[in-house]
Write a protein that holds these residues in place. Structure first.
Motif, PDB file in Angstrom:
ATOM      1  N   VAL A  59       0.835  -1.201   0.000  1.00 56.70           N
ATOM      2  CA  VAL A  59       0.000   0.000   0.000  1.00 56.70           C
ATOM      3  C   VAL A  59       0.874   1.257   0.000  1.00 56.70           C
ATOM      4  N   THR A  60       2.041   1.195   0.640  1.00 61.09           N
ATOM      5  CA  THR A  60       2.938   2.350   0.636  1.00 61.09           C
ATOM      6  C   THR A  60       3.553   2.566  -0.735  1.00 61.09           C
ATOM      7  N   GLU A  61       3.881   1.485  -1.429  1.00 63.26           N
ATOM      8  CA  GLU A  61       4.376   1.602  -2.808  1.00 63.26           C
ATOM      9  C   GLU A  61       3.334   2.259  -3.699  1.00 63.26           C
ATOM     10  N   GLN A  62       2.069   1.851  -3.523  1.00 66.88           N
ATOM     11  CA  GLN A  62       1.000   2.388  -4.371  1.00 66.88           C
ATOM     12  C   GLN A  62       0.783   3.877  -4.104  1.00 66.88           C
ATOM     13  N   VAL A  63       0.777   4.266  -2.844  1.00 66.25           N
ATOM     14  CA  VAL A  63       0.464   5.648  -2.478  1.00 66.25           C
ATOM     15  C   VAL A  63       1.695   6.547  -2.593  1.00 66.25           C
ATOM     16  N   GLY A  64       2.844   6.030  -2.148  1.00 67.56           N
ATOM     17  CA  GLY A  64       4.060   6.841  -2.191  1.00 67.56           C
ATOM     18  C   GLY A  64       4.628   6.983  -3.583  1.00 67.56           C
ATOM     19  N   GLY A  65       4.504   5.927  -4.386  1.00 65.60           N
ATOM     20  CA  GLY A  65       4.986   5.961  -5.759  1.00 65.60           C
ATOM     21  C   GLY A  65       6.446   6.363  -5.858  1.00 65.60           C
ATOM     22  N   PRO A  66       6.789   7.146  -6.886  1.00 70.19           N
ATOM     23  CA  PRO A  66       8.183   7.529  -7.098  1.00 70.19           C
ATOM     24  C   PRO A  66       8.656   8.661  -6.198  1.00 70.19           C
ATOM     25  N   ASP A  67       7.776   9.163  -5.336  1.00 68.27           N
ATOM     26  CA  ASP A  67       8.120  10.334  -4.528  1.00 68.27           C
ATOM     27  C   ASP A  67       8.702   9.990  -3.170  1.00 68.27           C
TER      28      ASP A  67
END
Length: 324
Positions: A59-67
């Motif tokens: 879920v952190t990968e999805q929400v945080g993305g490349p930022d």
């Protein structure tokens, strides 16, 4: 079995990590203000975010993305409950702008996080009790367990919130808000990705609702009581062999589960990839059932969260005799 994480050892690691943190000052890592909101350094480094174990990583990968710069504490194939933190991992938590965790899953992480730089995902949703037979297995749900070494019941609730897509969608939304507060430069991007993630989880939730509506059976016998939220959401009845994967079932508990399985015509006893299937296999032979893997997603699956949950749905439909 979990080897434990003493508070004295935690204090030692935290002290050592503080030295590493001091040495790292000015290195471009995310800095945190007194109010608890992190700011990226002048060099433009991405905020460092730590995820405790796989569902929170996803879920952190999805929400945080490349930022964001994401670190995960629990390696693939490792039982999260067994995690002991090394010095570098404690340092990662101290240096992070945000640590995403769930209290009660990993006592070592519970000891290492600080409130102003952490997000307990369980605080974003309505939680369920720790387990139907907690007292029977010596896991009484009571307050004041902060000094105990392990066990889901320490937090007073079932921590497996990620197995309900609708609850995980709420976590994604709240995480987007926390990341936006942490890194104002990319605030809108976090919120947009959180909305997209929540929408994808909403679609998954609809698939489960439709797929589990017309089932001959509604009872699932599981290796441990990890699927309470899934059962609650989709009107199933979970019967766990044990409360948590660290506990051996008593003969009385095995007898009770066998009795329920026979009475309710259970055809499948569910096992897990990271837990020995021996007890479940013996139980299945006693009640004339077969076994199948139902993944609690505590470790990274072969695909990702969405595909693994859809595999779980297919497994449940087959075991419960659900019609299309």
């Amino acid at each position: 079995m979990m080897s434990g994480f003493s508070r004295s050892r935690a204090a030692g690691l935290l002290a050592g990590a503080a030295l590493l943190t001091t040495a790292a000052c000015g290195s471009g890592a995310a800095e945190t203000t007194a109010s608890g909101s992190a700011q990226t350094s002048a060099s433009g480094a991405k905020p460092e975010v730590v995820a405790a174990f796989y569902p929170l990583q996803w879920v952190t990968e999805q929400v945080g993305g490349p930022d964001v710069q994401l670190t995960t504490l629990t390696a693939p194939g490792i039982e999260p409950h067994d995690l002991e933190l090394g010095l570098k991992q404690v340092s990662d938590i101290q240096n992070a702008a945000l640590t995403v965790y769930i209290k009660g899953v990993q006592p070592a992480v519970d000891d290492a996080v600080t409130p102003d730089k952490s997000f307990d995902a369980a605080t974003a949703v309505t939680t369920l009790p720790a387990g139907e037979h907690a007292e029977e297995e010596g896991h009484a749900e009571e307050e004041g367990h902060a000094e105990e070494e392990h066990g889901h019941e320490e937090a007073g609730y079932d921590p497996h919130i990620w197995l309900d897509p609708s609850r995980l969608a709420t976590v994604a939304t709240k995480l987007g808000e926390r990341l936006a507060a942490t890194d104002a430069t990319h605030a809108q991007a976090y919120k947009d990705r959180a909305a997209q993630t929540a929408a994808a989880l909403g679609t998954l939730d609809q698939e489960f609702t439709k797929g589990l509506t017309t089932c001959k059976s509604k009872t699932i016998v599981t290796a441990h009581e990890a699927f309470g939220y899934l059962a609650d959401r989709y009107k199933l009845k979970q019967v766990g062999i044990t409360l948590d994967p660290e506990t051996e079932p008593s003969p009385a508990r095995l007898s009770e589960v066998a009795k329920v399985a026979k009475a309710e015509g259970v055809t499948t006893i569910f096992t897990e990839a990271l837990v020995s299937p021996k007890v479940a296999e013996v139980l299945a032979s006693q009640v004339g059932a077969k076994t199948a893997v139902l993944d609690p997603l505590e470790s990274k699956p072969s695909g990702d969260y969405l595909s693994a949950m859809r595999d779980n749905l297919k497994t449940l439909q087959t075991a419960l005799g659900c019609t299309a």
